[in-house]
Scaffold this active site. Structure first.
Site, PDB file in Angstrom:
ATOM      1  N   SER A 142     -10.574   0.551   3.512  1.00  0.00           N
ATOM      2  CA  SER A 142      -9.898   0.158   4.801  1.00  0.00           C
ATOM      3  C   SER A 142      -9.234   1.437   5.402  1.00  0.00           C
ATOM      4  O   SER A 142      -8.632   2.163   4.499  1.00  0.00           O
ATOM      5  CB  SER A 142      -8.723  -1.021   4.545  1.00  0.00           C
ATOM      6  N   GLU A 195      -4.593   4.524   6.364  1.00  0.00           N
ATOM      7  CA  GLU A 195      -4.330   4.495   5.013  1.00  0.00           C
ATOM      8  C   GLU A 195      -4.942   5.386   4.077  1.00  0.00           C
ATOM      9  O   GLU A 195      -4.158   5.942   3.168  1.00  0.00           O
ATOM     10  CB  GLU A 195      -5.025   2.942   4.349  1.00  0.00           C
ATOM     11  N   ARG A 219       0.717  -1.184   0.023  1.00  0.00           N
ATOM     12  CA  ARG A 219       0.028   0.083   0.059  1.00  0.00           C
ATOM     13  C   ARG A 219       0.684   1.162  -0.123  1.00  0.00           C
ATOM     14  O   ARG A 219       0.544   2.233   0.678  1.00  0.00           O
ATOM     15  CB  ARG A 219      -0.865  -0.051   1.261  1.00  0.00           C
TER      16      ARG A 219
END
Ligand code: FAD
Ligand code: NAP
Length: 361
Positions: A260, A355, A186
């Site tokens: 998320s 995130e 990520r």
């Protein structure tokens, strides 16, 4: 300065972010090609306006209005650049002399403004495979390399060849090869050293003409089995991923969210062992010498699943996703995020890293 394209003033961004936070941009424009983008960057420089790049707004939390120019790249189109016999199809330069296109591969170039999921569907319809597990991820092609999107055991970096960017400060065009993008879990150079410095205008992918299915992650096999599919095609895998996601994840059209909210924390094997002793049902996955902990499990155990603070809540079916119960502000989202981080830190001594990107002046 005379501009080819229109710059809008005082534009609401509420419908342009999937969390549905009310914020606005002082200036807003959607360039459809690099010429328009260059003109916009010159205009911003001349008028001392900061620039922010917005894709589909599915990984962003707005913390304030933006007193500057928001650019939403709208470059479209998919081109087949090169095919397995190494024949060059477009008049662009070959991608890489070191890595020739192999017998069962294609190189495809796509505009940053294309919707990611539509691009995935298009590749499957053409018989170009690899991206099927990344079906139904919201957002644009241009944003996908920024956090090296991933799902169901596949990451963008597995198929990305290069990206073409335009630098915000200088307007210079540059090609970042896959190693230069410095992809990791990520993460990429566009979230680190080049954060907010480059605008991705196009991306190239190296896709397969003979499928190599990845079925061992999550519920994919089970989903295929219950659909009665014994020998799946890539399209079947895409459909299975779509069905699982539609069941489990909140649809941003119905309830605001940014997917998320925290990354899965990665800890040392020794720390994992000590945690496992205290919490025998700990959900974790080995990653070489490290262990990835399921952030959703940690949040659930800290008592946050389905809980609400102000107008923000943890989603009842997947605690890792924070949702907007109506009228949530950026400050409320950050307060909820901090409260969760604190609980998880106290209970497990593990820091959860956010995130989504927080955006504002
Ligand atoms: P935005 O949110 O608009 O922007 C994200 C960041 O990228 C910002 O920093 C922005 O400045 C930058 N950016 C955007 N476009 C460009 C560009 N052209 N050039 C340079 N920088 C740019 N992510 C996953 O990895 N896997 C998943 O499975 C997944 N599932 C999700 C499910 C849901 C329901 C939601 C809401 C989100 C999910 N996400 C997932 C997160 C998100 O979809 C991805 O991160 C996606 O790539 C963001 O794309 P976007 O166009 O919406 O980017
Ligand atoms: P899930 O399948 O319930 O799994 C929970 C977590 O465990 C995931 O975060 C996943 O890590 C990890 N995991 C599951 N099986 C694994 C395996 N075999 N090996 C290693 N790790 C494993 O998760 P979910 O929420 O329904 O999401 C499914 C997939 O979509 C995941 O890959 C997830 O990352 C992705 N997704 C991402 C977002 C986002 O915004 N980033 C939003 C929704 C879904 P990974 O996350 O590392 O895969």
């Amino acid at each position: 300065m005379w501009l080819l394209m229109q710059i809008q003033e005082n534009v609401s961004l509420q419908a342009l972010n999937t969390f549905g936070i009310d914020a606005s941009a002082h200036y807003f424009a959607t360039p459809e090609n690099e010429k328009e983008l260059s003109e916009l960057l010159e205009w911003a420089k001349k008028n001392a306006q900061p620039v922010f790049v917005l894709g589909g707004g599915s990984n962003i939390i707005f913390s304030s209005d933006f007193k500057g120019l928001v650019i939403q790249p709208a470059m479209k189109g998919v081109i087949l650049v090169q095919e397995s016999d190494n024949k060059l199809i477009s008049d662009n330069k070959p991608v890489s002399d070191d890595e020739p296109v192999l017998g069962n591969e294609v190189i495809v170039e796509v505009g940053a403004g294309e919707t990611w999921h539509d691009f995935v569907q298009y590749t499957l319809s053409q018989g170009w495979y690899g991206l099927e597990n990344l079906s139904l991820i919201p957002g644009t092609v241009g944003a996908a390399p920024v956090q090296n999107i991933g799902a169901y055991g596949v990451e963008l970096k597995d198929y990305l060849e290069s990206v073409t960017t335009v630098a915000i400060a200088s307007g210079e065009r540059r090609i970042f090869s896959r190693p230069e993008c410095r992809f990791s879990y990520r993460d990429s150079i566009f979230k680190q050293a080049e954060k907010d410095k480059q605008i991705i205008v196009r991306a190239r992918f190296r896709l397969l003409k003979k499928p190599q299915l990845k079925l061992d992650y999550g519920d994919i096999r089970q989903e295929l089995q219950s659909a009665g599919i014994a020998t799946p095609t890539p399209k079947d895998v895409a459909n299975a991923v779509i069905a699982i996601r539609q069941r489990k994840l909140p649809d941003p059209q119905k309830i605001g969210n940014a997917g998320s909210f925290f990354k899965n924390p990665v800890v040392s094997a020794a720390y994992y062992e000590s945690l496992k002793e205290k919490f025998p049902s700990l959900v974790a996955y080995p990653q070489g010498e490290y262990v990835k902990l399921a952030a959703g499990w940690l949040i659930e155990q800290a008592g946050w699943k389905g809980k609400q603070l102000g107008n923000v809540g943890s989603y009842a079916k997947q605690s890792l996703v924070l949702v907007n119960h109506g009228g949530a502000t950026g400050a409320e989202v950050m307060a909820m995020a901090k409260a969760i981080q604190q609980s998880v830190q106290e209970k497990f001594d593990v820091l959860l890293e956010m995130e989504p990107v927080v955006f504002g002046n």
